[in-house]
Design an enzyme around this catalytic site. Structure first.
Site, short mmCIF file in Angstrom:
data_model
loop_
_atom_site.label_atom_id
_atom_site.label_comp_id
_atom_site.label_asym_id
_atom_site.label_seq_id
_atom_site.Cartn_x
_atom_site.Cartn_y
_atom_site.Cartn_z
N CYS A 120 0.83 -1.20 0.00
CA CYS A 120 0.00 0.00 0.00
C CYS A 120 0.88 1.26 0.00
O CYS A 120 0.65 2.19 -0.77
CB CYS A 120 -0.93 -0.03 1.22
SG CYS A 120 -2.17 1.28 1.24
N CYS A 206 -3.61 4.02 9.39
CA CYS A 206 -2.37 3.49 9.98
C CYS A 206 -1.85 4.37 11.11
O CYS A 206 -0.66 4.29 11.46
CB CYS A 206 -1.31 3.35 8.90
SG CYS A 206 -1.80 2.25 7.57
N CYS A 229 7.29 4.16 6.06
CA CYS A 229 6.48 3.96 4.87
C CYS A 229 7.34 3.57 3.67
O CYS A 229 6.82 3.16 2.64
CB CYS A 229 5.69 5.22 4.55
SG CYS A 229 6.71 6.68 4.37
FE1 SF4 Z 1 -1.41 2.76 2.91
FE2 SF4 Z 1 -1.11 3.06 5.54
FE3 SF4 Z 1 0.97 3.38 3.89
FE4 SF4 Z 1 -1.00 5.19 3.97
S1 SF4 Z 1 0.45 4.69 5.62
S2 SF4 Z 1 -0.04 4.38 2.15
S3 SF4 Z 1 -2.80 3.83 4.28
S4 SF4 Z 1 -0.16 1.48 4.31
#
Ligand code: SF4
Length: 238
Positions: A120, A206, A229
């Site tokens: 994601c 998140c 991330c």
């Molecule tokens: Fe996806 Fe969570 Fe990453 Fe945002 S922080 S891009 S919702 S996994």
């Protein structure tokens, strides 16, 4: 290929020490890179990003401001985005993923962040940033060394071999308290969620509030080993 030659054109060798800007004022560090390179600052509007936007605006530095609009930002973060644009009279460009959240759900299944947050983040943050940084020589990051053990190794200026750019982290040596002292002293707008127990703010699925005494990033990807991330993991000479 293009990114490798970009580094070469800048005469930055990933294996060589970066210019020594340690101990310099963060605004001077931003000025250093802005005067030499085409530089972008993708911010998630953390307190560090707000402080850096203030420094950029005060000096009138040539830095392109952008944010990763994942489609999953808190309303409070969106409100801060607009407030900063109004306050400083600077546009902050939205960097969008290829697909909306709904389109992603059709293709990958619903709530990808629950099943595969790394994918994601790749689809909604890392990939879009990689595309947005094409054409730039350098990017600015708001990370600090005291945020995580991984970030403790950040250099002020380093070769980001993944994006093929110079990565500059002007606040690397500052503490959280020092950043907050700056924003209070300069009346910089910050996210309302800080006052509601969210010391670190990302996408709403998140991010949770942190309990008293918890690490400030404890609310990010709570219950998972994931701590980043993916934007800051592979940069530089590590
Ligand atoms: Fe996806 Fe969570 Fe990453 Fe945002 S922080 S891009 S919702 S996994």
């Amino acid at each position: 290929m293009e990114r490798t030659s970009s580094l070469a054109a800048l005469e930055v060798d990933p294996d060589e020490p970066a210019p020594d800007l340690e101990g310099r004022d963060p605004a001077d560090i931003v000025a250093w890179v802005a005067e030499r390179h085409r530089v972008a600052f993708p911010t998630g509007f953390g307190v560090e990003g707000c402080a850096l936007i203030d420094m950029i605006a005060r000096r009138g530095l040539r830095v392109e401001l952008m944010t990763l609009d994942t489609g999953l930002l808190f309303p409070e973060t969106r409100a801060l985005w607009r407030r900063l644009e109004l306050c400083y009279g600077l546009p902050i460009r939205a960097v969008l993923p290829e697909r909306t959240v709904e389109e992603q759900a059709i293709r990958e299944g619903p709530s990808l962040w629950k099943r595969d947050p790394d994918r994601c983040c790749e689809l909604r943050k890392v990939g879009p940033l990689r595309r947005a940084l094409l054409g730039f020589d350098a990017w600015i990051s708001g990370v600090r060394r005291d945020q995580t053990p991984d970030r403790a190794r950040i250099a002020i200026v380093e070769a980001d071999t993944r994006f093929g750019l110079i990565k500059v982290s002007p606040l690397a040596a500052w503490t959280r308290e020092r950043v907050w002292d700056y924003v209070r002293a300069h009346d910089v707008p910050t996210n309302e969620l800080y006052q509601r127990g969210y010391p670190s703010i990302g996408c709403w699925p998140c991010t949770t509030a942190a309990l008293p005494g918890e690490d400030p990033r404890a609310g990010r990807w709570r219950g998972r080993a994931k701590t980043e991330c993916g934007l800051h993991q592979l940069a530089g000479r590590r």
